[in-house]
Scaffold this active site. Structure first.
Site, PDB file in Angstrom:
ATOM      1  N   SER A 193       0.846  -1.192   0.000  1.00  0.00           N
ATOM      2  CA  SER A 193       0.000   0.000   0.000  1.00  0.00           C
ATOM      3  C   SER A 193       0.882   1.242   0.000  1.00  0.00           C
ATOM      4  O   SER A 193       2.104   1.147  -0.012  1.00  0.00           O
ATOM      5  CB  SER A 193      -0.908   0.011   1.237  1.00  0.00           C
ATOM      6  N   LYS A 194       0.219   2.387   0.055  1.00  0.00           N
ATOM      7  CA  LYS A 194       0.939   3.663  -0.001  1.00  0.00           C
ATOM      8  C   LYS A 194       2.007   3.774   1.088  1.00  0.00           C
ATOM      9  O   LYS A 194       3.032   4.421   0.894  1.00  0.00           O
ATOM     10  CB  LYS A 194      -0.052   4.823   0.158  1.00  0.00           C
ATOM     11  N   ARG A 195       1.744   3.141   2.234  1.00  0.00           N
ATOM     12  CA  ARG A 195       2.709   3.194   3.329  1.00  0.00           C
ATOM     13  C   ARG A 195       4.092   2.723   2.891  1.00  0.00           C
ATOM     14  O   ARG A 195       5.092   3.066   3.499  1.00  0.00           O
ATOM     15  CB  ARG A 195       2.266   2.269   4.479  1.00  0.00           C
ATOM     16  N   HIS A 196       4.109   1.889   1.858  1.00  0.00           N
ATOM     17  CA  HIS A 196       5.383   1.301   1.456  1.00  0.00           C
ATOM     18  C   HIS A 196       6.144   2.170   0.455  1.00  0.00           C
ATOM     19  O   HIS A 196       7.060   1.709  -0.191  1.00  0.00           O
ATOM     20  CB  HIS A 196       5.141  -0.097   0.870  1.00  0.00           C
ATOM     21  N   GLY A 197       5.735   3.443   0.345  1.00  0.00           N
ATOM     22  CA  GLY A 197       6.450   4.335  -0.566  1.00  0.00           C
ATOM     23  C   GLY A 197       5.838   4.255  -1.954  1.00  0.00           C
ATOM     24  O   GLY A 197       4.682   3.890  -2.105  1.00  0.00           O
TER      25      GLY A 197
END
Ligand code: GLU
Ligand code: ZN
Length: 472
Positions: free
Chosen positions: A244-248
């Site tokens: 997801s977005k959390r992973h960059g």
């Protein structure tokens, strides 16, 4: 017979790493096999599809150079899906459902409360003509549901990557194939198109595994032979959670904006679920077309690793000829490169590239700016250059500066100046670096001098001495 495969994105967001890998694997397979690679935009969900996302996905695929042989938009084909839904209605294999979302939600809650599977309860399966007419007269627009055959619910199919996949009991009641606004749902449109387009193999990610039985029932209802299905593993973040977005940066667009090369992205995507078994990690596109094989696809979840991508990007950057590096870097350079002579630009980019992993880092690297134009010397640097032996050092360098200044010429020059002025070599290096770059650290000074050339070095030294007021 040559394969016909497709990538079928829904334009409800950017093209993410998972989708891009599905596209790549289908493309590689088609290119290897003399097959056909089809791009099908699944844009029938009018509420969630957006034109800008379609354009973004198409751009991203072009950038990755995953060229398609045929292109379709499902939104151009709505009458076709209606015809096939009609055919199922006529055969009694589908029926109109007049339930409103509120009614469905209420009954779903009831089922849950009674410990039942919260699937559609078949409420409209057996409506009489009179009841249907009453609903229609009351202004209700029906959705159309597929009548799932009872015996179909325990289903197995043979996945060409996984072998037999068995579902003990699918929690699916009669599912909607056409919404009340007349548009088809994903499963219906997908089956109609895979059939109409002669798709031989559906290669997609594991999250569609539970759609496959529904699609197989639809093939059976239509009396069509179904394509073969293969499901790739999911892609996870380094913490092994769903990507997801959390992973960059996880969309192709974002990776592009961050200065990754398409060949590096393709290289990394290829390795997310495929391993050549030879230890080779850096592949060109052509090498991939040669080496890729579905027989070496891994079914364990794959970890998307930005560090690995950065490493691959470095390898691909290092392989670019200088002219090509300049072409790729151009869009990122902006003002830094304005008015700089082409030769200087080529040499400067080449000199800075071992220090960076992406084109944005290249463009923003302080060494690059310094190689492209004389630095503004900050007051503390000016002060340092005016103090102690610094002016004498710079004068001595100027006096001894050769006409051309290769990378090997700096050391002897510095030694001679150190001897003449009577200071350690490090002082000479330091004063020179400050005068040439305005900073106390940075890339190897001999390389700075070689990129700048003797004339520019002379000009900068004179500028530094002038600034220090001696000729004022
Ligand atoms: N539109 C679907 C998606 O983007 C396609 C799935 C499939 O390949 O059938 O997930
Ligand atoms: Zn109903």
């Amino acid at each position: 017979m040559a394969i016909r495969v497709r990538f079928a994105p829904s334009p409800t967001g950017e093209l993410h790493v998972g989708g891009a890998r599905t596209a790549l694997y289908n493309w590689l397979w088609a290119r290897q096999d003399g097959g056909v690679f089809i791009l099908r935009i699944e844009d029938t969900d009018l509420a969630r599809s957006e034109r800008r996302f379609t354009e973004g996905i198409v751009d991203a695929l072009r950038w990755l150079e995953l060229d398609w042989d045929e292109l379709y938009f499902q939104s151009d084909r709505l009458p076709l899906y209606r015809r096939y839904v009609e055919a199922l209605l006529e055969k009694g294999l589908a029926y109109p459902c007049f339930c409103t979302p509120d009614e469905l939600a209420a009954r779903r809650r009831d089922r849950l409360a009674r410990g039942q599977i919260p699937e559609y309860d078949g409420h409209c399966r057996r409506l009489t003509e009179a009841e249907r007419a009453r609903y229609l007269a009351a202004g209700r627009r029906p959705a159309i549901r597929f009548r799932v055959p009872e015996e179909a619910k325990a289903t197995a199919f043979s996945d060409f990557l996984r072998g037999e996949v068995r579902f003990r009991r699918l929690t699916t009641g009669d599912f909607v194939i056409q919404k009340s606004d007349g548009t088809p749902t994903y499963n219906l449109a997908c089956v109609v198109d895979d059939h109409e387009m002669g798709i031989t193999h559906v290669l997609r990610a594991e999250d569609h595994l539970s759609n496959t039985p529904k699609q197989i029932w639809l093939y059976e209802a239509f009396g069509w032979e179904s394509p073969r299905f293969g499901h790739l593993s999911m892609i996870l973040g380094p913490d092994r959670k769903k990507l997801s977005k959390r992973h960059g940066a996880t969309s192709v667009e974002a990776l592009r904006a961050q200065g990754f090369l398409p060949e590096a992205v393709v290289n990394h995507l290829a390795l997310l679920g495929w391993s050549p078994g030879t230890g080779q990690e850096v592949f060109t596109r052509d090498e991939l077309v040669g080496a890729f094989s579905l027989r070496q696809v891994q079914l364990s979840p794959q970890v998307y690793d930005l560090q690995k991508l950065r490493w691959l990007n470095r390898q691909h950057l290092l392989r670019l000829p200088p002219e090509e590096l300049l072409a790729r870097a151009r869009p990122f350079l902006g003002g830094v490169a304005a008015g700089v002579a082409r030769d200087r630009l080529l040499a400067a980019l080449d000199a800075v590239r071992p220090a960076i992993a992406t084109l944005t880092e290249l463009a923003a690297h302080p060494d690059l700016a310094v190689l492209l134009r004389p630095p503004d010397l900050p007051p503390e640097v000016r002060a340092e250059l005016a103090a102690a032996a610094a002016p004498r050092i710079l004068e001595a360098v100027l006096a001894r500066l050769p006409r051309s200044l290769g990378r090997d010429d700096l050391r002897p020059l510095v030694q001679a100046v150190a001897d003449e002025v009577g200071v350690p070599r490090t002082h000479v290096f330091h004063a020179l670096r400050l005068a040439l770059t305005g900073r106390p650290e940075g890339m190897e000074l001999a390389l700075v001098c070689a990129v700048l050339g003797a004339d520019e070095v002379r000009a900068r030294l004179e500028l530094a001495l002038e600034g220090e007021g001696r000729h004022g």
